[in-house]
Design an enzyme around this catalytic site. Sequence first.
Site: not given
Ligand code: 13P
Length: 250
Positions: A10-12, A95, A97, A167, A173, A213, A234-235
């Site tokens: 998930n590149w956000k 998600h 967020e 999640e 993050g 994470s 994510g990251g």
């Molecule tokens: P991180 O891997 O950056 O913690 O993000 C997880 C996430 O929200 C994937 O959708």
Amino acid sequence: MSRKKIIAGNWKMNKTPQEADALIGALIPAVADADADVVVCVPYTALAGVTALTKNTNIAVGAQNMHFEEKGAFTGEISADMLLALGVKYVIIGHSERRQYFGETDASVNKKTLFALDKGLIPIVCCGESLEQRELGVTNEHVRLQVKAAFQGITAERAAGVVVAYEPIWAIGTGKTATAAQANEVCAVIRGVIGELYGAATAGAVRIQYGGSMNAANAEELLAQSDIDGGLIGGASLKAEDFTAIVKAG
Ligand code: 13P
């Protein structure tokens, strides 16, 4: 029951179209022999380029959100047909967020999940508790409720095709990963709810990812758990080397 692992990035809100193409260019050869399903959920503006580049590869493309109406006066929104026309196969729904910053609710998550399935997109439905909820000891109840709400009205034959991503918000993050046991416990709770709703066969077929994470160092242990069938990353999905290592762990 053996479920094929699914590793999704998930590149956000990261990567211009040019940067996206460069990352995909590095990923294509690196993950070509992966045993797991590989998905990249890129920003809308990178979808056209990334779907073109990944055609005839084992990398599938996902969007990070979608509207639940067919079309119309919804300024700023993106429809399922627009995604499908580009060759998009997956869509992340609900998600944390989006729930936290953009007013996404259990009701809108349900509408979007139903609509994605109607259209033939594979929804990756997100759930997970806040730190406060974990400390209060209501994690399982909260996640059960989110999953029940998301699956409302979904038929048994379609339910097995939904991907659920667990999640925990406190792990996103933050570098603070849930322990493998914590993550597996909640993934098992999710499978239990699906079993209550649809029976053991569907529960055994649904794929449940962990996200929060996840990285090259912890992926193997998380992905070895009985009820964790993949990761939503994510990251660590923004670097070809790290994402490749997670794919290989899967
Ligand atoms: P991180 O891997 O950056 O913690 O993000 C997880 C996430 O929200 C994937 O959708």
